[in-house]
Write an enzyme that holds these catalytic residues in place. Structure first.
Site, PDB file in Angstrom:
ATOM      1  N   PHE A   1     -19.236  20.908  -4.516  1.00  0.00           N
ATOM      2  CA  PHE A   1     -18.336  19.787  -4.223  1.00  0.00           C
ATOM      3  C   PHE A   1     -17.513  19.990  -2.954  1.00  0.00           C
ATOM      4  O   PHE A   1     -17.438  21.067  -2.400  1.00  0.00           O
ATOM      5  CB  PHE A   1     -17.486  19.392  -5.421  1.00  0.00           C
ATOM      6  CG  PHE A   1     -16.456  20.356  -5.946  1.00  0.00           C
ATOM      7  CD1 PHE A   1     -15.828  20.063  -7.142  1.00  0.00           C
ATOM      8  CD2 PHE A   1     -16.087  21.516  -5.279  1.00  0.00           C
ATOM      9  CE1 PHE A   1     -14.855  20.901  -7.664  1.00  0.00           C
ATOM     10  CE2 PHE A   1     -15.116  22.356  -5.782  1.00  0.00           C
ATOM     11  CZ  PHE A   1     -14.501  22.044  -6.988  1.00  0.00           C
ATOM     12  N   GLU A   2     -16.968  18.851  -2.486  1.00  0.00           N
ATOM     13  CA  GLU A   2     -16.308  18.752  -1.169  1.00  0.00           C
ATOM     14  C   GLU A   2     -17.248  19.178  -0.046  1.00  0.00           C
ATOM     15  O   GLU A   2     -16.828  19.786   0.951  1.00  0.00           O
ATOM     16  CB  GLU A   2     -15.006  19.550  -1.160  1.00  0.00           C
ATOM     17  CG  GLU A   2     -13.939  18.920  -2.051  1.00  0.00           C
ATOM     18  CD  GLU A   2     -12.557  19.514  -1.852  1.00  0.00           C
ATOM     19  OE1 GLU A   2     -12.285  20.039  -0.757  1.00  0.00           O
ATOM     20  OE2 GLU A   2     -11.755  19.437  -2.795  1.00  0.00           O
ATOM     21  N   GLY A   3     -18.519  18.852  -0.211  1.00  0.00           N
ATOM     22  CA  GLY A   3     -19.531  19.188   0.789  1.00  0.00           C
ATOM     23  C   GLY A   3     -20.370  20.358   0.320  1.00  0.00           C
ATOM     24  O   GLY A   3     -19.908  21.501   0.336  1.00  0.00           O
TER      25      GLY A   3
END
Length: 646
Positions: A426-428
């Protein structure tokens, strides 16, 4: 008169259009220096990070005071085993965090927040996350990417006065971008916000809404249709969760972080005042990406905490556990793992603190540094936790509850491994971070030579680009031949009982080698470069190692100068740099010696069914149902499981 749009229509987006949307959302200019950008260009700008920047005395005093209160709270009020068992943070713990001011750590004091610096905010997240990772996620999602950060950067004064005091003390916020069929390709975003008088009418479904189950305020990304008086495009809105038409349809469960309040949120004909729009229409993705530049630093903070804990458990267990007449720590196979955990923990703290302090100073553009910190920390922390499980053996695979039940110390090693796994997604995700960083790393090249490899450009544009590129490379390429890294006396201030100067000379030489490799690849593949994701990923990983080496040496020198375990810091930095150099050399070898082309052929065969015979002889325990849930806009058919905490 409201603009019309078919709610069920999902944008049909070509690969080129998706790239154009992503390109338009990124910051186009470099108005401030960037250490990492220069590193990828073959220029080792040590002066941008050394001497190591430090927080102001007043900021440090305020931060340390809060950390002391937070430590007392998590030590006395947080039962991590209970949260893991019940998969929920008790309401009284969340209320206590609110009273402590933990939800307003990054909010300015004039709005009722604590006004902590990024450095101390991350230290607080690290401390809270060590007690219970789900608490770290709760606090981070609220203020790293939730309402406070976008409003801080893009909100109007009126919006800040309306929402920030609530976020500082009473309200929980969440960030909603992902959809069931939209992840890292936001060009396909289907949620819509149709203008209607002084409002927008919001329709759509959002997935994996961390904090969404308990949130009072949401930052929602939705597509505004182009119409008269409306530019349109993906736009950010602050939405009250108790608005009519907002339904939290599901609380999701995961392999780790079992206490997080992550859900599916449906919007049906939700009226959102135009005054709640953040920024201009079409600025949504830019707001999201800018927010993440510093928001991503919360993940390295949690990884630092995990590394410190892994080191503590490895030290205590490996000294107590004996095999073949001596503690297992003294067996080389185990000792090398302990050395890796110790050195890497030191490096991750160095990277996180340096990037955080650079964010506080605001002298540098840290978009690459923040992304590198997230990428590197999430990968290395996972590896450290995996090594700890291996060191613990069968006990590493056994749950803490089971260990306690049979009379041993309840060490949640397997839980930490599960909890950390999401950081690589998550978050990239790691794969997306590779592409994002690679795009920024080659920005200088594309700025002068991009039109040369763009099939859509005219011959005139290509000729102009060729001339500009000739001027740029005539000046740049000769500088990649020699530098301070070849002078034995360079960086002499890092030479003491342990000599780190050689590592910095290596960084300088290797940065130039990295830049030459990138240039050669661009010359070789030109427009096909963007499809060489394996190559680009290795280029980025080399840059991440070089950034970590630089930060580690600078931190060691800072601690030496402060008389704070300087000798030991130099030893850890030396070991880390030696380990890092081995990884770098392997990555360089794999730039040109790999199976990338063969892998692509195998993938085509897999997808076409050529190897389907290989799957015979198993039973698939997966349940029935579509791969991607139906997200057609409309009224909710499910019970609202929204659970505000008051």
């Amino acid at each position: 008169m409201s603009a019309s749009i078919t709610p069920s229509s999902r944008p049909a987006v070509t690969e080129r259009e998706a790239r154009e949307v992503a390109e338009a959302a990124r910051e186009q200019h470099w108005r401030k220096p960037s250490f990492a950008k220069e590193l990828f260009l073959g220029r080792f700008r040590l002066d941008l990070i050394h001497p190591h920047p430090l927080p102001a005395d007043e900021a440090a005093e305020r931060g340390e005071e809060f950390l002391a209160k937070l430590r007392d709270f998590v030590e006395t009020k947080v039962d991590a085993a209970l949260i893991e068992r019940d998969a929920r943070i008790p309401d009284e713990v969340i209320d206590g965090l609110k009273e402590l001011g933990a939800f307003g750590m990054k909010i300015d004091t004039k709005y009722g927040g604590l006004g902590l610096t990024q450095v101390y905010y991350n230290k607080a997240l690290s401390l809270a996350g060590s007690a219970c990772p789900a608490i770290g996620v709760l606090l981070s999602a609220h203020q790293s990417i939730g309402v406070p950060q976008p409003l801080k950067l893009f909100g109007t004064q009126e919006q800040k006065e309306r929402f920030l005091p609530r976020c500082a003390r009473t309200d929980i916020s969440a960030f909603l971008l992902t959809e069931p069929d939209v992840g890292s390709d936001p060009a396909r975003l289907a949620a819509t916000a149709v203008p209607d008088g002084d409002d927008y009418v919001l329709d759509g479904v959002k997935l994996w809404t961390t904090n969404g189950v308990v949130a009072d305020l949401l930052v929602v990304m939705a597509r505004v249709p182009r119409s008269e008086g409306h530019k349109g495009g993906i736009t950010a809105f602050v939405v009250e969760t108790n608005s009519p038409g907002v339904t939290v349809e599901n609380r999701n469960a995961f392999m780790g972080l079992r206490g997080i309040e992550n859900g599916v949120t449906r919007f049906h004909q939700v009226r959102v005042p135009a005054a709640n729009r953040v920024g201009e229409e079409g600025q949504g993705l830019k707001i999201a990406l800018t927010t993440l530049n510093t928001g991503r630093l919360s993940l390295p903070a949690s990884c630092v905490a995990a590394g410190k804990w892994c080191l503590k458990i490895a030290r205590e267990w490996s000294a107590a556990r004996e095999q073949w007449g001596k503690p297992v720590a003294h067996h080389e196979a185990v000792g090398s793992k302990i050395s890796f955990i110790a050195a890497t923990t030191f490096a991750l703290e160095a990277v996180t603190d340096l990037a955080s302090q650079m964010a506080d100073e605001d002298r540098n553009d840290i978009r690459i540094e923040g992304a590198l910190a997230k990428l590197y920390a999430s990968e290395m922390a996972w590896t450290m936790a995996d090594e700890l499980v291996q060191i613990r053996g069968g006990r590493g695979f056994e749950t803490a509850e089971s260990l306690r039940a049979r009379g041993e110390r309840g060490v949640p090693a397997e839980q930490v491994l599960r909890d950390l796994r999401i950081n690589r997604i998550f978050e990239g995700s790691t794969e997306i971070m590779h592409l994002l960083i690679a795009r920024e790393a080659v920005d200088a090249h594309l700025s002068v030579a991009g039109d040369l490899i763009d099939p859509g450009k005219s011959l005139g544009d290509k000729a102009k680009a060729g001339a500009n590129a000739g001027v740029f490379y005539a000046k740049w390429l000769p500088k990649l031949v020699a530098g301070p890294g070849q002078v034995p006396t360079s960086y002499g201030e890092f030479k003491h009982e342990v000599d780190l100067s050689g590592h910095l000379r290596y960084v300088e030489r290797t940065a130039r080698k990295l830049a030459r490799s990138t240039f050669y690849a661009m010359s070789r593949w030109q427009g096909r470069m963007e499809s060489k994701q394996g190559f680009l990923g290795r280029i980025v990983d080399i840059g991440a190692e070089l950034f970590a080496m630089s930060a580690t040496c600078v931190r060691a020198e800072l601690l030496r100068g402060q008389g704070d375990h300087g000798r030991e810091a130099y030893q850890l930095a030396d070991v880390f740099c030696r380990q890092s150099r081995i990884r770098i050399e392997e990555l360089f070898n794999r730039l040109w010696t790999n199976t990338d082309d063969l892998d692509r052929k195998v993938v085509k065969g897999v997808l076409s069914g050529t190897y389907e015979w290989l799957e015979r002889g198993i039973v698939d325990p997966s349940g029935e149902g579509p791969w991607i849930a139906d997200a057609t806009p409309g009224p909710s058919q499910k019970e609202n499981v929204h659970r505000p905490i008051r």
